[in-house]
Motif scaffolding. Structure first.
Motif, short mmCIF file in Angstrom:
data_model
loop_
_atom_site.label_atom_id
_atom_site.label_comp_id
_atom_site.label_asym_id
_atom_site.label_seq_id
_atom_site.Cartn_x
_atom_site.Cartn_y
_atom_site.Cartn_z
N ALA A 1 8.39 12.77 -0.39
CA ALA A 1 9.36 13.58 0.42
C ALA A 1 9.62 11.95 1.62
N VAL A 2 9.95 11.94 2.63
CA VAL A 2 11.11 10.93 3.46
C VAL A 2 11.57 11.83 4.56
N GLY B 1 25.68 5.33 -1.43
CA GLY B 1 25.84 3.64 -2.05
C GLY B 1 25.51 2.65 -1.46
N ARG B 2 26.83 1.50 -0.97
CA ARG B 2 25.47 0.38 -0.85
C ARG B 2 26.62 -0.08 0.90
N CYS C 1 22.68 3.85 2.47
CA CYS C 1 22.38 2.28 1.86
C CYS C 1 21.59 2.52 0.72
N VAL C 2 22.03 2.00 -0.20
CA VAL C 2 20.65 2.43 -1.59
C VAL C 2 19.61 1.50 -2.00
N SER C 3 20.37 -0.13 -1.38
CA SER C 3 19.83 -0.98 -1.33
C SER C 3 18.41 -1.21 -0.22
N CYS C 4 19.20 -0.88 1.28
CA CYS C 4 18.24 -1.44 2.63
C CYS C 4 18.04 0.17 3.07
N GLY C 5 18.08 1.00 2.71
CA GLY C 5 18.10 2.26 2.95
C GLY C 5 18.70 2.37 4.71
N GLN C 6 19.37 1.89 5.08
CA GLN C 6 20.71 2.40 6.59
C GLN C 6 20.95 3.32 6.08
N ILE C 7 21.05 3.98 7.17
CA ILE C 7 22.01 5.80 7.07
C ILE C 7 23.16 5.77 8.20
N SER C 8 24.18 5.80 7.86
CA SER C 8 24.82 6.23 9.16
C SER C 8 25.75 7.00 8.56
N HIS D 1 14.21 5.35 15.44
CA HIS D 1 14.63 5.10 14.06
C HIS D 1 15.09 6.12 12.88
N CYS D 2 15.99 6.50 13.42
CA CYS D 2 16.92 8.18 13.49
C CYS D 2 18.10 7.92 12.22
N ASP D 3 18.42 6.02 12.22
CA ASP D 3 18.66 5.19 10.78
C ASP D 3 18.05 5.54 9.82
N ARG D 4 17.28 5.68 9.51
CA ARG D 4 16.59 5.33 8.46
C ARG D 4 16.16 7.14 7.85
N GLN D 5 15.52 6.92 6.84
CA GLN D 5 14.55 7.95 6.30
C GLN D 5 12.89 7.11 6.38
#
Length: 131
Positions: free
Chosen positions: A69-70, A124-125, A86-93, A19-23
């Motif tokens: 904390a996350v 952002g989104r 993304c502030v909506s879904c939390g996805q990190i790239s 899940h490295c793409d998420r906090q």
């Protein structure tokens, strides 16, 4: 301090890598480990996360002005990238290297200042959430 590579630590790292793409919060991490059939206490999550953070494998962030904390697994390769969240879904790239280099140069040109890649996240989104 001697580092122990316990089963809990291996399981924790495995979940964080998946899940490295998420906090994730410590509670979410413990829940994911349990969902995969593992067993870990919340105190063991915090203890191991703290060590992983000291080793530079995990980044800790605070959620929107709160004290909650996350954590995100950054491993060796992810540490030197600028990130988009993304502030909506939390996805990190990752921000692509060309854009990241341009941003570093622009910030550097404004004065004696260097961006700390380990600490930099742009919010952002994502394109899916913009739809």
């Amino acid at each position: 301090m001697r580092d122990y590579n316990t089963g809990q630590r291996r399981c924790l790292i495995g979940v964080l890598e998946k899940h490295c793409d998420r906090q994730l919060s410590a509670e979410q991490i413990a829940g994911l480990i349990e969902a995969e059939g593992g067993e870990i206490s919340l105190s063991a999550v915090y203890r191991n996360i703290e060590r992983l953070e000291q080793e530079g494998l995990v980044r800790r962030s605070l959620v929107g002005g709160s004290k909650k904390a996350v954590y995100q697994y950054i491993g060796g390769q992810c540490a030197m990238h600028l990130h988009l969240q993304c502030v909506s879904c939390g996805q990190i790239s990752h921000l692509d290297d060309e854009a990241a280099n341009a941003m570093r140069e622009a910030v550097s040109a404004c004065g004696d200042f260097a961006i700390d890649e380990k600490m930099t996240v742009l919010y952002g989104r994502c394109k899916e959430c913009v739809k």
